[in-house]
Design a protein around this motif. Structure first.
Motif, PDB file in Angstrom:
ATOM      1  N   THR A 238       0.836  -1.193   0.000  1.00  0.00           N
ATOM      2  CA  THR A 238       0.000   0.000   0.000  1.00  0.00           C
ATOM      3  C   THR A 238       0.879   1.255   0.000  1.00  0.00           C
ATOM      4  OG1 THR A 238      -1.647  -1.189   1.303  1.00  0.00           O
ATOM      5  CG2 THR A 238      -1.885   1.195   1.180  1.00  0.00           C
ATOM      6  N   TRP A 239       0.518   2.243  -0.808  1.00  0.00           N
ATOM      7  CA  TRP A 239       1.240   3.515  -0.851  1.00  0.00           C
ATOM      8  C   TRP A 239       0.723   4.416   0.258  1.00  0.00           C
ATOM      9  CZ3 TRP A 239       5.430   5.207  -3.417  1.00  0.00           C
ATOM     10  CH2 TRP A 239       5.690   6.586  -3.410  1.00  0.00           C
ATOM     11  N   ILE A 240       1.584   4.708   1.255  1.00  0.00           N
ATOM     12  CA  ILE A 240       1.181   5.510   2.410  1.00  0.00           C
ATOM     13  C   ILE A 240       2.266   6.526   2.721  1.00  0.00           C
ATOM     14  CG2 ILE A 240       0.551   5.477   4.854  1.00  0.00           C
ATOM     15  CD1 ILE A 240      -0.309   2.599   4.487  1.00  0.00           C
ATOM     16  N   GLY A 241       1.888   7.798   2.820  1.00  0.00           N
ATOM     17  CA  GLY A 241       2.815   8.837   3.262  1.00  0.00           C
ATOM     18  C   GLY A 241       4.049   8.963   2.405  1.00  0.00           C
ATOM     19  N   GLY A 242       3.915   8.790   1.116  1.00  0.00           N
ATOM     20  CA  GLY A 242       5.053   8.937   0.211  1.00  0.00           C
ATOM     21  C   GLY A 242       5.932   7.708   0.098  1.00  0.00           C
ATOM     22  N   GLY A 243       5.497   6.565   0.625  1.00  0.00           N
ATOM     23  CA  GLY A 243       6.281   5.337   0.498  1.00  0.00           C
ATOM     24  C   GLY A 243       5.391   4.112   0.524  1.00  0.00           C
ATOM     25  N   TRP A 244       5.966   2.979   0.130  1.00  0.00           N
ATOM     26  CA  TRP A 244       5.219   1.727   0.118  1.00  0.00           C
ATOM     27  C   TRP A 244       5.288   1.058   1.490  1.00  0.00           C
ATOM     28  CZ3 TRP A 244       1.866  -0.005  -3.299  1.00  0.00           C
ATOM     29  CH2 TRP A 244       1.893   0.536  -4.592  1.00  0.00           C
ATOM     30  N   HIS A 245       4.142   0.547   1.923  1.00  0.00           N
ATOM     31  CA  HIS A 245       4.049  -0.212   3.162  1.00  0.00           C
ATOM     32  C   HIS A 245       3.591  -1.622   2.808  1.00  0.00           C
ATOM     33  CE1 HIS A 245       3.124  -1.248   7.319  1.00  0.00           C
ATOM     34  NE2 HIS A 245       1.977  -1.719   6.884  1.00  0.00           N
ATOM     35  N   TYR A 246       4.357  -2.628   3.247  1.00  0.00           N
ATOM     36  CA  TYR A 246       4.036  -4.019   2.934  1.00  0.00           C
ATOM     37  C   TYR A 246       3.649  -4.745   4.215  1.00  0.00           C
ATOM     38  CZ  TYR A 246       6.297  -2.997  -1.486  1.00  0.00           C
ATOM     39  OH  TYR A 246       6.626  -2.441  -2.695  1.00  0.00           O
ATOM     40  N   SER A 247       2.569  -5.499   4.168  1.00  0.00           N
ATOM     41  CA  SER A 247       2.110  -6.218   5.349  1.00  0.00           C
ATOM     42  C   SER A 247       1.596  -7.599   4.967  1.00  0.00           C
ATOM     43  CB  SER A 247       1.005  -5.441   6.071  1.00  0.00           C
ATOM     44  OG  SER A 247      -0.107  -5.280   5.210  1.00  0.00           O
ATOM     45  N   LYS A 248       1.536  -8.471   5.959  1.00  0.00           N
ATOM     46  CA  LYS A 248       1.031  -9.836   5.780  1.00  0.00           C
ATOM     47  C   LYS A 248      -0.091 -10.060   6.775  1.00  0.00           C
ATOM     48  CE  LYS A 248       3.468 -13.305   7.314  1.00  0.00           C
ATOM     49  NZ  LYS A 248       4.529 -14.341   7.420  1.00  0.00           N
ATOM     50  N   SER A 249      -1.226 -10.530   6.297  1.00  0.00           N
ATOM     51  CA  SER A 249      -2.405 -10.733   7.150  1.00  0.00           C
ATOM     52  C   SER A 249      -2.785 -12.205   7.202  1.00  0.00           C
ATOM     53  CB  SER A 249      -3.600  -9.935   6.625  1.00  0.00           C
ATOM     54  OG  SER A 249      -3.315  -8.561   6.578  1.00  0.00           O
ATOM     55  N   LYS A 250      -3.155 -12.668   8.391  1.00  0.00           N
ATOM     56  CA  LYS A 250      -3.675 -14.027   8.572  1.00  0.00           C
ATOM     57  C   LYS A 250      -4.994 -13.947   9.330  1.00  0.00           C
ATOM     58  CE  LYS A 250      -1.251 -17.632   9.230  1.00  0.00           C
ATOM     59  NZ  LYS A 250      -0.379 -18.693   9.793  1.00  0.00           N
ATOM     60  N   VAL A 251      -5.968 -14.710   8.862  1.00  0.00           N
ATOM     61  CA  VAL A 251      -7.305 -14.702   9.460  1.00  0.00           C
ATOM     62  C   VAL A 251      -7.631 -16.093   9.999  1.00  0.00           C
ATOM     63  CG1 VAL A 251      -9.771 -14.423   9.009  1.00  0.00           C
ATOM     64  CG2 VAL A 251      -8.132 -12.860   7.968  1.00  0.00           C
ATOM     65  N   LYS A 252      -8.177 -16.117  11.201  1.00  0.00           N
ATOM     66  CA  LYS A 252      -8.655 -17.351  11.815  1.00  0.00           C
ATOM     67  C   LYS A 252     -10.065 -17.106  12.344  1.00  0.00           C
ATOM     68  CE  LYS A 252      -7.853 -20.383  15.788  1.00  0.00           C
ATOM     69  NZ  LYS A 252      -7.040 -20.596  17.006  1.00  0.00           N
ATOM     70  N   VAL A 253     -10.990 -17.997  12.044  1.00  0.00           N
ATOM     71  CA  VAL A 253     -12.370 -17.883  12.505  1.00  0.00           C
ATOM     72  C   VAL A 253     -12.768 -19.179  13.204  1.00  0.00           C
ATOM     73  CG1 VAL A 253     -14.756 -17.379  11.896  1.00  0.00           C
ATOM     74  CG2 VAL A 253     -12.907 -16.407  10.528  1.00  0.00           C
ATOM     75  N   ASP A 254     -13.034 -19.096  14.498  1.00  0.00           N
ATOM     76  CA  ASP A 254     -13.565 -20.231  15.262  1.00  0.00           C
ATOM     77  C   ASP A 254     -15.041 -19.989  15.524  1.00  0.00           C
ATOM     78  OD1 ASP A 254     -11.111 -21.678  15.613  1.00  0.00           O
ATOM     79  OD2 ASP A 254     -10.508 -20.140  17.036  1.00  0.00           O
ATOM     80  N   ASN A 255     -15.847 -21.031  15.358  1.00  0.00           N
ATOM     81  CA  ASN A 255     -17.299 -20.907  15.517  1.00  0.00           C
ATOM     82  C   ASN A 255     -17.818 -21.938  16.514  1.00  0.00           C
ATOM     83  OD1 ASN A 255     -17.646 -18.932  13.349  1.00  0.00           O
ATOM     84  ND2 ASN A 255     -17.138 -20.628  11.980  1.00  0.00           N
ATOM     85  N   LEU A 256     -18.683 -21.492  17.420  1.00  0.00           N
ATOM     86  CA  LEU A 256     -19.420 -22.375  18.323  1.00  0.00           C
ATOM     87  C   LEU A 256     -20.899 -22.181  18.015  1.00  0.00           C
ATOM     88  CD1 LEU A 256     -19.358 -24.376  20.663  1.00  0.00           C
ATOM     89  CD2 LEU A 256     -19.464 -22.424  22.231  1.00  0.00           C
ATOM     90  N   MET A 257     -21.561 -23.258  17.571  1.00  0.00           N
ATOM     91  CA  MET A 257     -22.888 -23.099  16.967  1.00  0.00           C
ATOM     92  C   MET A 257     -23.910 -24.105  17.477  1.00  0.00           C
ATOM     93  SD  MET A 257     -22.090 -22.386  12.970  1.00  0.00           S
ATOM     94  CE  MET A 257     -21.190 -20.940  12.453  1.00  0.00           C
ATOM     95  N   LEU A 258     -25.148 -23.674  17.441  1.00  0.00           N
ATOM     96  CA  LEU A 258     -26.288 -24.569  17.528  1.00  0.00           C
ATOM     97  C   LEU A 258     -26.488 -25.152  16.134  1.00  0.00           C
ATOM     98  CD1 LEU A 258     -28.735 -25.658  19.171  1.00  0.00           C
ATOM     99  CD2 LEU A 258     -30.020 -23.705  18.293  1.00  0.00           C
TER     100      LEU A 258
END
Length: 214
Positions: free
Chosen positions: A100-120
């Motif tokens: 992402t281009w932010i504040g005059g420079g590139w910012h690189y990030s890594k995202s991980k998603v985890k979803v736990d569900n407790l259900m009827l």
């Protein structure tokens, strides 16, 4: 002798039909049955979300890549066509890289998603007295949603963060299963799932199931 064999076969046929009609086919599902199941399979997001743990204007995409699911459930069948119980499932999506281009420079990030569900959990059986069965799985409950974002490189630097959310979860799908023995059951399910926090992540799962009926 021939008449005796014909009479025996006719009696067996009538008995089999009667068992199926009365819901007592040992390879089917009858009122009072309990089913314990384990599941595992593949999960893929059907929409994209944005995450901003550090106040940046734009950050990583949630659910950009697929992942895997596993879970456990127990169902009680008060009627042969209807089951009710609880389910826990966990969905882990693969990490995604974002620039992402932010504040005059590139910012690189890594995202991980985890979803736990407790259900009827609920299930509707289309043909409970058959050895091979079609059914509709349904569920609703609570999701525990975690997003972990780590900086890779770029300017300006930002602090990595993990955010936790809790919201409403649901699923609906179609299933096919077969009784290998009177107790052992294997099957396949296709589901559409939703996990809700500030926004909603929708994802599809294809899972295999193995269960034991008591």
């Amino acid at each position: 002798m021939t008449k005796k064999w014909i009479g025996t076969l006719f009696a067996l046929f009538i008995g089999t039909v009667a068992m199926a009609q009365n819901g007592t086919n040992p390879y089917g599902i009858a009122a009072g049955d309990v089913m314990l199941s384990a599941q595992g399979g593949y999960a893929i997001s059907t929409n994209r979300l944005r995450h901003d743990p550090n106040g940046l204007s734009v950050a990583g995409n949630w659910g950009k890549e697929g992942g895997y699911e596993w879970g456990l459930s127990v169902l009680v069948f008060p009627k042969d066509i209807f089951g009710l119980g609880v389910e826990y499932n966990s969905n882990r999506f693969n990490a995604t890289d974002t620039g992402t281009w932010i504040g005059g420079g590139w910012h690189y990030s890594k995202s991980k998603v985890k979803v736990d569900n407790l259900m009827l959990a609920m299930r509707l059986n289309a043909n409970p007295n058959h050895r091979v069965r079609f059914y509709v799985p349904l569920g609703a409950g609570v999701d525990f949603f975690r997003v972990k974002e780590e900086d890779i490189a770029g300017y300006p630097p930002a602090t990595s963060a993990t955010k936790h959310y809790t919201g409403f979860a649901w699923y609906a799908g179609l299933g096919l299963e077969s009784s290998i023995t009177e107790r052992l059951i294997v099957g396949l399910e296709a589901r559409m799932n939703g996990a809700h926090m500030k926004k909603a992540l929708f994802y599809a799962t294809g899972i295999g199931r193995i269960g034991v009926k008591f």
